[in-house]
Design a protein around this motif. Structure first.
Motif, short mmCIF file in Angstrom:
data_model
loop_
_atom_site.label_atom_id
_atom_site.label_comp_id
_atom_site.label_asym_id
_atom_site.label_seq_id
_atom_site.Cartn_x
_atom_site.Cartn_y
_atom_site.Cartn_z
N ALA A 121 0.81 -1.21 0.00
CA ALA A 121 0.00 0.00 0.00
C ALA A 121 0.85 1.27 0.00
CB ALA A 121 -0.93 0.00 1.21
N SER A 122 2.02 1.22 0.62
CA SER A 122 2.88 2.41 0.73
C SER A 122 3.61 2.74 -0.57
CB SER A 122 3.90 2.20 1.84
OG SER A 122 4.71 1.07 1.54
N SER A 123 3.57 1.83 -1.54
CA SER A 123 4.32 2.04 -2.77
C SER A 123 3.61 2.99 -3.73
CB SER A 123 4.56 0.69 -3.48
OG SER A 123 3.34 0.19 -3.99
N GLN A 124 4.38 3.65 -4.58
CA GLN A 124 3.82 4.53 -5.60
C GLN A 124 2.94 3.75 -6.57
OE1 GLN A 124 6.61 7.29 -7.50
NE2 GLN A 124 8.04 6.86 -5.83
N LEU A 125 3.32 2.51 -6.85
CA LEU A 125 2.55 1.69 -7.78
C LEU A 125 1.16 1.37 -7.22
CD1 LEU A 125 2.29 0.17 -10.43
CD2 LEU A 125 3.54 -1.75 -9.38
N GLN A 165 2.31 5.90 -16.02
CA GLN A 165 2.93 5.90 -14.69
C GLN A 165 3.66 4.60 -14.41
OE1 GLN A 165 -0.53 7.24 -12.18
NE2 GLN A 165 1.15 8.14 -11.03
N VAL A 166 3.04 3.49 -14.75
CA VAL A 166 3.69 2.19 -14.55
C VAL A 166 5.01 2.15 -15.33
CG1 VAL A 166 3.51 -0.30 -15.00
CG2 VAL A 166 1.55 0.94 -14.05
N ASN A 167 4.98 2.60 -16.56
CA ASN A 167 6.18 2.65 -17.39
C ASN A 167 7.26 3.51 -16.74
OD1 ASN A 167 7.57 2.09 -19.97
ND2 ASN A 167 7.32 4.30 -20.27
N SER A 168 6.88 4.68 -16.21
CA SER A 168 7.85 5.57 -15.55
C SER A 168 8.42 4.91 -14.30
CB SER A 168 7.18 6.89 -15.17
OG SER A 168 6.82 7.60 -16.31
N LEU A 169 7.58 4.26 -13.51
CA LEU A 169 8.06 3.61 -12.29
C LEU A 169 9.03 2.49 -12.61
CD1 LEU A 169 4.77 3.54 -10.20
CD2 LEU A 169 6.83 4.89 -9.71
N ILE A 170 8.73 1.72 -13.64
CA ILE A 170 9.62 0.62 -14.03
C ILE A 170 10.99 1.16 -14.45
CG2 ILE A 170 10.01 -1.08 -15.86
CD1 ILE A 170 7.04 -1.81 -15.62
N LYS A 171 11.00 2.31 -15.09
CA LYS A 171 12.26 2.90 -15.59
C LYS A 171 13.00 3.70 -14.54
CE LYS A 171 10.93 2.99 -20.39
NZ LYS A 171 10.64 3.77 -21.57
N ASP A 172 12.38 3.97 -13.39
CA ASP A 172 12.99 4.79 -12.34
C ASP A 172 14.11 4.00 -11.65
OD1 ASP A 172 13.66 6.31 -10.10
OD2 ASP A 172 11.59 6.79 -9.62
N PRO A 173 15.35 4.48 -11.74
CA PRO A 173 16.47 3.72 -11.14
C PRO A 173 16.36 3.58 -9.61
CG PRO A 173 17.23 5.84 -12.01
CD PRO A 173 15.80 5.69 -12.40
N LYS A 174 15.62 4.49 -8.95
CA LYS A 174 15.45 4.39 -7.50
C LYS A 174 14.65 3.15 -7.12
CE LYS A 174 13.69 8.40 -7.24
NZ LYS A 174 12.97 9.61 -6.85
N CYS A 175 13.76 2.73 -8.02
CA CYS A 175 12.91 1.58 -7.71
C CYS A 175 13.71 0.29 -7.70
CB CYS A 175 11.78 1.47 -8.73
SG CYS A 175 10.58 2.79 -8.57
N GLN A 176 14.63 0.17 -8.63
CA GLN A 176 15.41 -1.06 -8.78
C GLN A 176 14.52 -2.29 -8.69
OE1 GLN A 176 18.45 -0.70 -5.78
NE2 GLN A 176 19.52 0.88 -6.89
N PHE A 177 13.28 -2.13 -9.18
CA PHE A 177 12.31 -3.20 -9.26
C PHE A 177 11.95 -3.80 -7.92
CE2 PHE A 177 14.93 -3.12 -13.12
CZ PHE A 177 14.02 -2.43 -13.91
N LYS A 178 12.07 -3.00 -6.88
CA LYS A 178 11.61 -3.42 -5.56
C LYS A 178 10.29 -2.72 -5.32
CE LYS A 178 16.23 -4.16 -3.80
NZ LYS A 178 17.24 -3.76 -2.86
N LEU A 179 9.22 -3.46 -5.28
CA LEU A 179 7.89 -2.87 -5.24
C LEU A 179 7.65 -2.00 -4.02
CD1 LEU A 179 5.67 -5.69 -6.70
CD2 LEU A 179 6.43 -3.60 -7.79
#
Length: 182
Positions: A121-125, A165-179
């Motif tokens: 729930a706390s995630s941007q996604l 938004q999903v596309n931007s989040l996937i490309k965001d290096p801060k996310c490093q694919f950690k939900l």
């Protein structure tokens, strides 16, 4: 103009776009304690957010997940899954939408990086998923208008903005694919 001098015209190309956007079976539903839905699969993605209560989501050949308020999941096309209310007595409310689109790159990234796992729930996604679903539910509250072309276009716009938004989040290096960070 001198003979033999070529004047270049400014040319801006507009890309060919075929979105093939498809949606069905979207709803917000409050279910009774003990509710469960039979094992199913769809040939499209399913995004789901729990609003109130706790849902057990079981995906064949994966660990079971418990989704609480604000948690979400994006289920891959063709994935066998079941959903049930964790409580035997308390109601649970969730929202979901089944959707598909043509972009192979984004589809592949969703499937390989973020689907079939708990989106906290706390995630941007999760927040983006809930915002999109809330917007669609708001547009559909008046059933007589939900088949109106203008309303359908607004619904499509919400889904397209969400996919952006999903596309931007996937490309965001801060996310490093950690939900939990996305």
């Amino acid at each position: 103009m001198k003979k033999g001098v070529v004047i270049l015209q400014k040319f801006i190309s507009i890309p060919t776009i075929e979105s093939g956007l498809y949606m069905f079976g979207g709803h917000q539903h409050t279910v009774n304690g003990g509710w469960s839905f039979f094992e199913q699969k769809h040939q499209v993605f399913e995004v789901m957010i729990v609003i109130d209560g706790y849902q057990l989501t079981e995906i064949r050949d994966h660990d079971s997940m418990i989704l609480g308020p604000g948690d979400g999941i994006i289920i891959d096309p063709g994935t066998l899954h079941t959903n049930s209310n964790m409580s035997k007595t308390a109601p649970m409310t969730y929202m979901c939408l089944h959707f598909d689109f043509e972009d192979i790159q984004l589809r592949s990234q969703i499937i390989s990086l973020i689907s079939n796992q708990l989106i906290p729930a706390s995630s941007q996604l999760a927040k983006a998923s809930q915002k999109m679903l809330n917007g669609i539910i708001k547009l559909c509250r008046n059933k007589s208008l939900s088949s109106d072309f203008s309303i359908q276009v607004e619904i499509e716009i919400l889904l397209l903005k969400y996919l952006k938004q999903v596309n931007s989040l996937i490309k965001d290096p801060k996310c490093q694919f950690k939900l939990e960070k996305c």
